[in-house]
Design an enzyme around this catalytic site. Sequence first.
Site, short mmCIF file in Angstrom:
data_model
loop_
_atom_site.label_atom_id
_atom_site.label_comp_id
_atom_site.label_asym_id
_atom_site.label_seq_id
_atom_site.Cartn_x
_atom_site.Cartn_y
_atom_site.Cartn_z
N LYS A 286 -0.96 -9.42 2.84
CA LYS A 286 -0.18 -8.95 3.99
C LYS A 286 -1.07 -8.04 4.84
O LYS A 286 -1.85 -7.26 4.29
CB LYS A 286 1.07 -8.18 3.56
CG LYS A 286 1.87 -7.64 4.74
CD LYS A 286 3.20 -7.04 4.33
CE LYS A 286 3.11 -5.62 3.83
NZ LYS A 286 2.56 -4.65 4.83
N GLU B 107 9.58 -4.38 10.44
CA GLU B 107 9.96 -3.06 9.91
C GLU B 107 10.50 -2.16 11.01
O GLU B 107 9.86 -1.97 12.06
CB GLU B 107 8.75 -2.40 9.22
CG GLU B 107 9.09 -1.01 8.68
CD GLU B 107 8.13 -0.47 7.64
OE1 GLU B 107 7.22 -1.21 7.22
OE2 GLU B 107 8.31 0.69 7.24
N ASP C 72 0.84 -1.20 0.00
CA ASP C 72 0.00 0.00 0.00
C ASP C 72 0.87 1.25 0.00
O ASP C 72 0.37 2.37 -0.10
CB ASP C 72 -1.02 -0.01 1.16
CG ASP C 72 -0.37 0.00 2.53
OD1 ASP C 72 0.87 -0.08 2.63
OD2 ASP C 72 -1.12 0.09 3.53
N SER C 73 2.20 1.06 0.05
CA SER C 73 3.13 2.17 -0.18
C SER C 73 2.88 2.80 -1.54
O SER C 73 3.35 3.91 -1.81
CB SER C 73 4.58 1.68 -0.08
OG SER C 73 4.77 0.56 -0.91
N GLU D 22 -1.00 -5.58 8.64
CA GLU D 22 -0.17 -4.94 9.66
C GLU D 22 -0.81 -5.09 11.04
O GLU D 22 -2.01 -4.85 11.19
CB GLU D 22 -0.02 -3.44 9.35
CG GLU D 22 0.69 -3.16 8.04
CD GLU D 22 0.84 -1.66 7.77
OE1 GLU D 22 0.57 -0.85 8.68
OE2 GLU D 22 1.24 -1.33 6.65
O1 KIV Z 1 3.54 -1.07 1.73
C1 KIV Z 1 4.68 -1.56 1.62
O2 KIV Z 1 5.35 -1.40 0.59
C2 KIV Z 1 5.20 -2.33 2.73
C3 KIV Z 1 6.63 -2.76 2.68
C4 KIV Z 1 7.56 -1.63 2.70
C5 KIV Z 1 6.94 -3.79 3.70
O3 KIV Z 1 4.50 -2.57 3.66
#
Ligand code: KIV
Length: 266
Positions: A114, A183, A45-46, A116
């Site tokens: 993924k 992280e 989500d980056s 968090e």
């Molecule tokens: O959103 C993302 O790209 C991430 C990674 C940097 C682990 O969570």
Amino acid sequence: MGKTTTATLLEMKRQGEKITVLTAYDWATAKLLDEAGVDVLLVGDSLGMVMLGLENTLSVTMEDMLHHCRAVARGAQRAMLVGDMPFMSYQVSPEQALVNAGRFLQEAGMHAVKVEGGREILPAVRKMTQNGIPVLGHVGLTPQHVHQLGGFKVQGRTDAAAQRIQEDAVALEEAGAFGLVLECVPAPLARTISDQLAIPTIGIGAGPDCDGQVLVFHDVVGLYDRFTPKFVKKYAQVGTVMRDAVREYVQEVKAGTFPGEEHVFK
Ligand code: KIV
């Protein structure tokens, strides 16, 4: 080389072979990273920050994620594909988490998702893993909690905070996670957790002793210049190359030297 799966990653940890992970958000980049031999592509989500120009990841939506995941899935042949579940797509209830996670696999070609967080999301993690959806955990600095954490800061510096992260890591493994992103935590803590868990740890700002490493693609190639964290190594300055190329194009069009003879149909 065969396709990378959760079983491959587990075996790599057992054999002591480091796992490589990079983010990807589009077809062309996914194809390139896959060809270069990256084991896992994370549609993070980056993308909200590096592709959409947002300040943080909080306003990224399911539709944003699925759109980019579909593009990445079309570009990759071998890498395992992980889709990042956006803020509030898995926190409200385990049922909603399952429905949204299912969309990543059914509609967008991902192999895993993924999420968090620690103990607070275990019911959601269990619901997904018990229903056949591979889940990658993410603890330490969790960017979706940026406001609560007071910024993008190293986590686990006190004994109590380190213990909380360690306990969360163990709980996520017990809930069925196939791997864990660590992280921005001190390297000794990442090492302890990596030794303790059977599943692979993937570090970002967590030192060299994790079972693998992940970075944001735009950071690695020098395409994002708003902020560069200490843990980033820039392997290229692609932003500079692109800006120079475009400047040259602008100059040539203005000067009438492009298109040349060779670009013209006769
Ligand atoms: O959103 C993302 O790209 C991430 C990674 C940097 C682990 O969570």
